[in-house]
Design a protein around this motif. Structure first.
Motif, PDB file in Angstrom:
ATOM      1  N   MET A 137       5.238  15.700 -17.810  1.00  0.00           N
ATOM      2  CA  MET A 137       5.614  15.085 -16.629  1.00  0.00           C
ATOM      3  C   MET A 137       4.327  14.628 -16.003  1.00  0.00           C
ATOM      4  SD  MET A 137       7.869  13.891 -14.768  1.00  0.00           S
ATOM      5  CE  MET A 137       8.612  13.795 -13.069  1.00  0.00           C
ATOM      6  N   LEU A 138       3.315  15.520 -16.092  1.00  0.00           N
ATOM      7  CA  LEU A 138       1.887  15.367 -15.716  1.00  0.00           C
ATOM      8  C   LEU A 138       1.374  14.098 -16.009  1.00  0.00           C
ATOM      9  CD1 LEU A 138       0.521  19.045 -15.363  1.00  0.00           C
ATOM     10  CD2 LEU A 138       1.381  17.729 -13.414  1.00  0.00           C
ATOM     11  N   THR A 139       1.465  13.687 -17.173  1.00  0.00           N
ATOM     12  CA  THR A 139       0.870  12.675 -17.776  1.00  0.00           C
ATOM     13  C   THR A 139       1.454  11.093 -17.245  1.00  0.00           C
ATOM     14  OG1 THR A 139       2.084  12.486 -19.708  1.00  0.00           O
ATOM     15  CG2 THR A 139       0.184  13.454 -20.100  1.00  0.00           C
ATOM     16  N   ILE A 140       2.650  11.132 -16.560  1.00  0.00           N
ATOM     17  CA  ILE A 140       3.259  10.197 -16.152  1.00  0.00           C
ATOM     18  C   ILE A 140       2.605   9.976 -14.730  1.00  0.00           C
ATOM     19  CG2 ILE A 140       5.304   9.127 -15.456  1.00  0.00           C
ATOM     20  CD1 ILE A 140       6.728  10.312 -17.843  1.00  0.00           C
ATOM     21  N   ALA A 141       2.275  10.988 -14.069  1.00  0.00           N
ATOM     22  CA  ALA A 141       2.203  11.047 -12.562  1.00  0.00           C
ATOM     23  C   ALA A 141       1.108   9.780 -12.310  1.00  0.00           C
ATOM     24  CB  ALA A 141       1.607  11.949 -12.003  1.00  0.00           C
ATOM     25  N   PRO A 142      -0.113   9.734 -13.036  1.00  0.00           N
ATOM     26  CA  PRO A 142      -1.159   8.590 -12.786  1.00  0.00           C
ATOM     27  C   PRO A 142      -0.492   7.282 -12.903  1.00  0.00           C
ATOM     28  CG  PRO A 142      -2.197  10.511 -14.113  1.00  0.00           C
ATOM     29  CD  PRO A 142      -0.430  10.718 -14.010  1.00  0.00           C
ATOM     30  N   GLU A 143       0.295   6.941 -14.052  1.00  0.00           N
ATOM     31  CA  GLU A 143       0.940   5.859 -14.369  1.00  0.00           C
ATOM     32  C   GLU A 143       1.570   5.414 -13.069  1.00  0.00           C
ATOM     33  OE1 GLU A 143       3.048   6.036 -17.769  1.00  0.00           O
ATOM     34  OE2 GLU A 143       0.848   6.386 -18.826  1.00  0.00           O
ATOM     35  N   ILE A 144       2.514   6.423 -12.306  1.00  0.00           N
ATOM     36  CA  ILE A 144       3.294   6.157 -11.388  1.00  0.00           C
ATOM     37  C   ILE A 144       2.459   5.796 -10.113  1.00  0.00           C
ATOM     38  CG2 ILE A 144       4.914   7.343  -9.448  1.00  0.00           C
ATOM     39  CD1 ILE A 144       6.158   8.722 -12.100  1.00  0.00           C
ATOM     40  N   GLU A 145       1.298   6.212  -9.963  1.00  0.00           N
ATOM     41  CA  GLU A 145       0.517   5.890  -8.751  1.00  0.00           C
ATOM     42  C   GLU A 145       0.025   4.581  -8.890  1.00  0.00           C
ATOM     43  OE1 GLU A 145      -0.465   7.750  -6.153  1.00  0.00           O
ATOM     44  OE2 GLU A 145       1.241   9.037  -6.658  1.00  0.00           O
ATOM     45  N   VAL A 146      -0.275   4.211 -10.176  1.00  0.00           N
ATOM     46  CA  VAL A 146      -0.862   2.661 -10.373  1.00  0.00           C
ATOM     47  C   VAL A 146       0.311   1.845 -10.055  1.00  0.00           C
ATOM     48  CG1 VAL A 146      -1.657   1.134 -12.239  1.00  0.00           C
ATOM     49  CG2 VAL A 146      -2.543   3.533 -12.314  1.00  0.00           C
ATOM     50  N   LEU A 147       1.564   2.029 -10.508  1.00  0.00           N
ATOM     51  CA  LEU A 147       2.673   1.240 -10.211  1.00  0.00           C
ATOM     52  C   LEU A 147       2.866   1.102  -8.673  1.00  0.00           C
ATOM     53  CD1 LEU A 147       5.067   2.216 -13.218  1.00  0.00           C
ATOM     54  CD2 LEU A 147       3.976  -0.105 -12.787  1.00  0.00           C
ATOM     55  N   ALA A 148       2.783   2.211  -8.089  1.00  0.00           N
ATOM     56  CA  ALA A 148       2.938   2.204  -6.613  1.00  0.00           C
ATOM     57  C   ALA A 148       1.904   1.281  -5.836  1.00  0.00           C
ATOM     58  CB  ALA A 148       3.045   3.474  -5.992  1.00  0.00           C
ATOM     59  N   ARG A 149       0.897   1.507  -6.456  1.00  0.00           N
ATOM     60  CA  ARG A 149      -0.355   0.501  -5.807  1.00  0.00           C
ATOM     61  C   ARG A 149      -0.163  -0.857  -6.257  1.00  0.00           C
ATOM     62  NH1 ARG A 149      -4.338   3.816  -8.218  1.00  0.00           N
ATOM     63  NH2 ARG A 149      -5.217   2.307  -9.634  1.00  0.00           N
ATOM     64  N   PHE A 150       0.268  -1.388  -7.225  1.00  0.00           N
ATOM     65  CA  PHE A 150       0.738  -2.688  -7.595  1.00  0.00           C
ATOM     66  C   PHE A 150       2.003  -2.742  -6.743  1.00  0.00           C
ATOM     67  CE2 PHE A 150       2.818  -5.718 -10.645  1.00  0.00           C
ATOM     68  CZ  PHE A 150       1.887  -6.708 -10.677  1.00  0.00           C
ATOM     69  N   GLY A 151       2.665  -2.128  -6.508  1.00  0.00           N
ATOM     70  CA  GLY A 151       3.823  -2.544  -5.601  1.00  0.00           C
ATOM     71  C   GLY A 151       3.332  -2.857  -4.129  1.00  0.00           C
ATOM     72  N   ARG A 152       2.519  -2.105  -3.605  1.00  0.00           N
ATOM     73  CA  ARG A 152       1.782  -2.113  -2.308  1.00  0.00           C
ATOM     74  C   ARG A 152       1.264  -3.472  -2.395  1.00  0.00           C
ATOM     75  NH1 ARG A 152       1.131   3.327  -2.769  1.00  0.00           N
ATOM     76  NH2 ARG A 152      -1.082   3.193  -3.264  1.00  0.00           N
ATOM     77  N   ALA A 153       0.375  -3.859  -3.141  1.00  0.00           N
ATOM     78  CA  ALA A 153      -0.377  -5.197  -3.462  1.00  0.00           C
ATOM     79  C   ALA A 153       0.685  -6.102  -3.290  1.00  0.00           C
ATOM     80  CB  ALA A 153      -1.102  -5.159  -4.606  1.00  0.00           C
ATOM     81  N   LEU A 154       1.808  -6.222  -3.797  1.00  0.00           N
ATOM     82  CA  LEU A 154       2.955  -7.140  -3.856  1.00  0.00           C
ATOM     83  C   LEU A 154       3.781  -7.222  -2.879  1.00  0.00           C
ATOM     84  CD1 LEU A 154       4.038  -7.135  -7.610  1.00  0.00           C
ATOM     85  CD2 LEU A 154       2.562  -8.729  -6.572  1.00  0.00           C
ATOM     86  N   ALA A 155       3.525  -6.149  -1.786  1.00  0.00           N
ATOM     87  CA  ALA A 155       4.586  -6.027  -0.766  1.00  0.00           C
ATOM     88  C   ALA A 155       4.172  -7.303   0.394  1.00  0.00           C
ATOM     89  CB  ALA A 155       4.398  -4.654   0.108  1.00  0.00           C
ATOM     90  N   ASP A 156       2.954  -7.713   0.146  1.00  0.00           N
ATOM     91  CA  ASP A 156       2.465  -8.677   1.157  1.00  0.00           C
ATOM     92  C   ASP A 156       2.533 -10.049   0.522  1.00  0.00           C
ATOM     93  OD1 ASP A 156       1.052  -9.252   4.008  1.00  0.00           O
ATOM     94  OD2 ASP A 156       0.046 -10.370   2.458  1.00  0.00           O
ATOM     95  N   PRO A 157       3.341 -11.252   1.146  1.00  0.00           N
ATOM     96  CA  PRO A 157       3.386 -12.533   0.597  1.00  0.00           C
ATOM     97  C   PRO A 157       2.020 -13.154   0.484  1.00  0.00           C
ATOM     98  CG  PRO A 157       4.748 -12.356   2.546  1.00  0.00           C
ATOM     99  CD  PRO A 157       3.994 -11.004   2.422  1.00  0.00           C
ATOM    100  N   ILE A 158       1.014 -13.023   1.391  1.00  0.00           N
ATOM    101  CA  ILE A 158      -0.364 -13.566   1.056  1.00  0.00           C
ATOM    102  C   ILE A 158      -0.984 -12.812  -0.022  1.00  0.00           C
ATOM    103  CG2 ILE A 158      -2.845 -13.890   2.137  1.00  0.00           C
ATOM    104  CD1 ILE A 158      -1.245 -14.095   4.888  1.00  0.00           C
ATOM    105  N   ARG A 159      -0.903 -11.835  -0.360  1.00  0.00           N
ATOM    106  CA  ARG A 159      -1.402 -11.110  -1.433  1.00  0.00           C
ATOM    107  C   ARG A 159      -0.755 -11.547  -2.861  1.00  0.00           C
ATOM    108  NH1 ARG A 159      -1.827  -6.561   2.047  1.00  0.00           N
ATOM    109  NH2 ARG A 159      -0.192  -5.487   1.284  1.00  0.00           N
ATOM    110  N   CYS A 160       0.587 -11.679  -2.901  1.00  0.00           N
ATOM    111  CA  CYS A 160       1.218 -12.376  -3.989  1.00  0.00           C
ATOM    112  C   CYS A 160       0.728 -13.844  -4.102  1.00  0.00           C
ATOM    113  CB  CYS A 160       2.710 -12.391  -3.660  1.00  0.00           C
ATOM    114  SG  CYS A 160       3.455 -10.922  -3.580  1.00  0.00           S
ATOM    115  N   ARG A 161       0.613 -14.577  -3.069  1.00  0.00           N
ATOM    116  CA  ARG A 161       0.052 -15.978  -3.594  1.00  0.00           C
ATOM    117  C   ARG A 161      -1.327 -15.873  -3.881  1.00  0.00           C
ATOM    118  NH1 ARG A 161       0.668 -18.542   2.072  1.00  0.00           N
ATOM    119  NH2 ARG A 161      -0.250 -20.584   0.962  1.00  0.00           N
TER     120      ARG A 161
END
Length: 111
Positions: free
Chosen positions: A1-25
């Motif tokens: 389970m510990l090896t997946i934690a960094p991957e989840i953090e990266v995905l969460a950062r990606f999601g936060r980046a995509l949460a704003d329409p300007i950043r998506c554009r």
């Protein structure tokens, strides 16, 4: 389970980046070609200050890189695979949005 934690953090950062329409554009624009901040601001219709804040967020998330070119700085996706991922994600989301099988979609605005 510990090896997946960094991957989840990266995905969460990606999601936060995509949460704003300007950043998506910005990401979709950079998917097509690198660009300079002044050109991006004009193309997207936002102030340079606002664009700068969004580019800083995307840099902090590791999604874009700033490439110095003399006195100017060009921005591009940090990895070409991000462009493919954006295309795949956009295609999936559009397909799912077209599938109106969720009974709560119209009333709860959840889907």
């Amino acid at each position: 389970m510990l090896t997946i934690a960094p991957e989840i953090e990266v995905l969460a950062r990606f999601g936060r980046a995509l949460a704003d329409p300007i950043r998506c554009r910005i990401l979709i624009t950079l998917r097509d070609a690198p660009a300079y901040p002044a050109d991006l601001a004009e193309l997207l219709g936002v102030s340079r200050t606002r664009l700068s804040n969004h580019l800083a967020c995307l840099r902090d998330c590791g999604l874009v890189v700033a490439v110095p070119e003399g006195r100017r700085t060009r921005y591009e996706l940090a990895d070409p695979r991000l462009g493919h991922a954006l295309d795949d994600l956009r295609t999936a989301v559009v397909t799912i949005a077209a599938d109106a099988t969720c009974p709560d979609a119209a009333t709860k605005d959840c889907c």
